[in-house]
Motif scaffolding. Sequence first.
Motif, PDB file in Angstrom:
ATOM      1  N   GLU A 220       5.178  15.553   6.012  1.00 42.77           N
ATOM      2  CA  GLU A 220       4.785  14.633   7.090  1.00 42.77           C
ATOM      3  C   GLU A 220       5.680  13.286   6.431  1.00 42.77           C
ATOM      4  O   GLU A 220       5.747  12.962   5.455  1.00 42.77           O
ATOM      5  N   VAL A 221       5.858  12.517   7.542  1.00 40.48           N
ATOM      6  CA  VAL A 221       6.400  10.976   7.341  1.00 40.48           C
ATOM      7  C   VAL A 221       5.468  10.156   7.772  1.00 40.48           C
ATOM      8  O   VAL A 221       4.770  10.278   8.720  1.00 40.48           O
ATOM      9  N   LEU A 222       4.943   9.218   6.801  1.00 45.20           N
ATOM     10  CA  LEU A 222       4.009   8.190   7.153  1.00 45.20           C
ATOM     11  C   LEU A 222       4.800   6.975   7.049  1.00 45.20           C
ATOM     12  O   LEU A 222       5.595   6.391   6.309  1.00 45.20           O
ATOM     13  N   GLN A 223       4.268   5.945   7.883  1.00 49.10           N
ATOM     14  CA  GLN A 223       4.989   4.543   8.069  1.00 49.10           C
ATOM     15  C   GLN A 223       3.823   3.562   7.254  1.00 49.10           C
ATOM     16  O   GLN A 223       2.775   3.614   7.686  1.00 49.10           O
ATOM     17  N   GLY A 224       4.301   2.451   6.467  1.00 48.81           N
ATOM     18  CA  GLY A 224       3.634   1.806   5.694  1.00 48.81           C
ATOM     19  C   GLY A 224       3.293   0.600   6.580  1.00 48.81           C
ATOM     20  O   GLY A 224       3.900   0.125   7.379  1.00 48.81           O
ATOM     21  N   GLU A 225       2.089  -0.054   6.326  1.00 50.48           N
ATOM     22  CA  GLU A 225       1.632  -1.322   7.106  1.00 50.48           C
ATOM     23  C   GLU A 225       0.698  -2.087   6.168  1.00 50.48           C
ATOM     24  O   GLU A 225       0.098  -1.674   5.025  1.00 50.48           O
ATOM     25  N   THR A 226       1.043  -3.342   6.181  1.00 53.14           N
ATOM     26  CA  THR A 226       0.106  -4.300   5.373  1.00 53.14           C
ATOM     27  C   THR A 226      -0.872  -4.972   6.231  1.00 53.14           C
ATOM     28  O   THR A 226      -0.855  -5.521   7.252  1.00 53.14           O
ATOM     29  N   ARG A 227      -1.931  -4.983   5.469  1.00 53.56           N
ATOM     30  CA  ARG A 227      -3.277  -5.521   6.117  1.00 53.56           C
ATOM     31  C   ARG A 227      -4.057  -6.296   4.930  1.00 53.56           C
ATOM     32  O   ARG A 227      -4.827  -5.860   4.267  1.00 53.56           O
ATOM     33  N   GLY A 228      -3.617  -7.743   5.149  1.00 52.54           N
ATOM     34  CA  GLY A 228      -3.991  -8.256   4.201  1.00 52.54           C
ATOM     35  C   GLY A 228      -3.737  -8.070   2.765  1.00 52.54           C
ATOM     36  O   GLY A 228      -2.203  -8.101   2.836  1.00 52.54           O
ATOM     37  N   PHE A 229      -4.290  -7.878   1.720  1.00 51.48           N
ATOM     38  CA  PHE A 229      -3.813  -7.523   0.480  1.00 51.48           C
ATOM     39  C   PHE A 229      -3.607  -5.870   0.264  1.00 51.48           C
ATOM     40  O   PHE A 229      -3.393  -5.548  -0.609  1.00 51.48           O
ATOM     41  N   GLU A 230      -3.760  -4.999   1.354  1.00 51.48           N
ATOM     42  CA  GLU A 230      -3.859  -3.741   1.406  1.00 51.48           C
ATOM     43  C   GLU A 230      -2.537  -2.888   2.051  1.00 51.48           C
ATOM     44  O   GLU A 230      -1.893  -3.623   3.060  1.00 51.48           O
ATOM     45  N   LEU A 231      -2.108  -1.986   1.292  1.00 51.35           N
ATOM     46  CA  LEU A 231      -1.024  -1.248   1.943  1.00 51.35           C
ATOM     47  C   LEU A 231      -1.492  -0.062   2.336  1.00 51.35           C
ATOM     48  O   LEU A 231      -2.052   0.953   1.690  1.00 51.35           O
ATOM     49  N   ALA A 232      -1.341   0.126   3.780  1.00 51.32           N
ATOM     50  CA  ALA A 232      -1.966   1.292   4.482  1.00 51.32           C
ATOM     51  C   ALA A 232      -0.874   2.154   5.079  1.00 51.32           C
ATOM     52  O   ALA A 232       0.200   1.666   5.227  1.00 51.32           O
ATOM     53  N   PHE A 233      -1.151   3.415   5.561  1.00 51.36           N
ATOM     54  CA  PHE A 233      -0.002   4.312   5.695  1.00 51.36           C
ATOM     55  C   PHE A 233      -0.554   5.131   7.295  1.00 51.36           C
ATOM     56  O   PHE A 233      -1.737   5.594   6.989  1.00 51.36           O
ATOM     57  N   ARG A 234       0.165   5.261   8.328  1.00 49.75           N
ATOM     58  CA  ARG A 234      -0.215   6.025   9.357  1.00 49.75           C
ATOM     59  C   ARG A 234       0.924   7.118   9.473  1.00 49.75           C
ATOM     60  O   ARG A 234       2.210   6.739   9.442  1.00 49.75           O
ATOM     61  N   SER A 235       0.484   8.191  10.086  1.00 54.71           N
ATOM     62  CA  SER A 235       1.699   9.305  10.127  1.00 54.71           C
ATOM     63  C   SER A 235       2.299   9.099  11.365  1.00 54.71           C
ATOM     64  O   SER A 235       1.826   8.692  12.318  1.00 54.71           O
ATOM     65  N   ILE A 236       3.652   9.292  11.250  1.00 56.30           N
ATOM     66  CA  ILE A 236       4.624   9.103  12.586  1.00 56.30           C
ATOM     67  C   ILE A 236       5.308  10.460  12.673  1.00 56.30           C
ATOM     68  O   ILE A 236       6.106  10.540  13.842  1.00 56.30           O
ATOM     69  N   LYS A 237       5.221  11.289  11.674  1.00 59.63           N
ATOM     70  CA  LYS A 237       5.812  12.836  11.987  1.00 59.63           C
ATOM     71  C   LYS A 237       4.984  13.549  11.207  1.00 59.63           C
ATOM     72  O   LYS A 237       4.995  13.626   9.974  1.00 59.63           O
ATOM     73  N   PRO A 238       4.241  14.526  11.913  1.00 57.35           N
ATOM     74  CA  PRO A 238       3.422  15.596  11.352  1.00 57.35           C
ATOM     75  C   PRO A 238       4.293  16.827  10.097  1.00 57.35           C
ATOM     76  O   PRO A 238       5.472  16.733  10.838  1.00 57.35           O
ATOM     77  N   ALA A 239       3.680  17.314   9.429  1.00 56.75           N
ATOM     78  CA  ALA A 239       4.421  18.411   8.659  1.00 56.75           C
ATOM     79  C   ALA A 239       4.530  19.662   9.716  1.00 56.75           C
ATOM     80  O   ALA A 239       3.445  19.846  10.310  1.00 56.75           O
ATOM     81  N   ARG A 240       5.741  20.326   9.979  1.00 51.97           N
ATOM     82  CA  ARG A 240       5.811  21.376  10.701  1.00 51.97           C
ATOM     83  C   ARG A 240       5.025  22.614   9.954  1.00 51.97           C
ATOM     84  O   ARG A 240       5.096  22.828   8.866  1.00 51.97           O
TER      85      ARG A 240
END
Length: 336
Positions: A220-240
């Motif tokens: 799985e590939v996940l993209q990082g995003e900053t939300r205030g002082f938090e570092l969050a990640f959302r999936s952009i490619k699922p594991a096959r």
Amino acid sequence: MTAIASAMKTPPKLYRYRPLEDALLNRELGALRDSYLYSPPFAAMNDPMEAFYETGGPSDRIINAMLAPTGKRINGMYEMLSEMINRFALVSFAGTHENLPMWAYYGSNFAGMCLEFDAAELAIGDFQNEKLRPVTYARSALPPLTVTDMAPERLEEAVIARITRKRSEWAHEKEWRFVTGEVGPKHYLDDALRRVFLGPRVKPEHAARVCEVLDRRPVEVLQGETRGFELAFRSIKPARPPEECERVGAGRFEPKDIIYKQEELEAFLAGPLDALLDECRRTARRPNLEEIADFDVSGNHKGAVFIWATYRLRSGRDVYHKRYFDRRMRLLPEND
């Protein structure tokens, strides 16, 4: 000051921060494509005190004085020891993907990536005969190695203790490392790599290249995003799923082979024989599985049945590994 270990127990997941700058992009993509981690020499580390050790102590001078009439000295032993240590290389890991200073140091200032590995699966490939060790942190170095430390039963641990020790200022890294016998690529099974976290500053074209390389992988590939002082990640490619992944090994398994051991296996297992067959089929679907070589009640591990498999690495080398299960086909820890 007492040395501080990075952890007492091997973590189930290991993380490796990597750069994705333009000049290094092809190198890092190539390592992902060929499923390897590069093991550099200690001299390439960013800490000039890395792998610091000294040799010789007061007792050695006494031994040299005793050897003087024979024309021999112990210096030659230390020269051989230094040559051995200078050949060592290492691969370092962290215990989390959320270490912000490490994103800055090693992850291209949040524009790189962090690789998540299953620690047990990572140890099946070229790291199979290497021990994962925690780094200890202290204000001072260990005392010099002496001729006493060079006794066969003490030498390995005495050397390893020194080359896995760093100053306490680095303790926030909570590092684990494989100390390898030589410099070069260390290949791993495709599904040992579970997730790739991309930093919030990664270039979109770099993210696309990573997803392309790992398209037919169980990653799985996940993209990082900053939300205030938090570092969050959302999936952009699922594991096959395994059946959709690019194969490296042939995936050979012959269920009919079980007839030669059926009676013994049925007497051992607490459930139906189908549970063992299903586990063999799951193993055969793994991308690197070359062949299920054997399965039987273990003669060495009391109360266990084993599945012995051959895996094909992307280097072309085959590695062998046994997994042990209890009577209910529950996976047993590696050290049981």
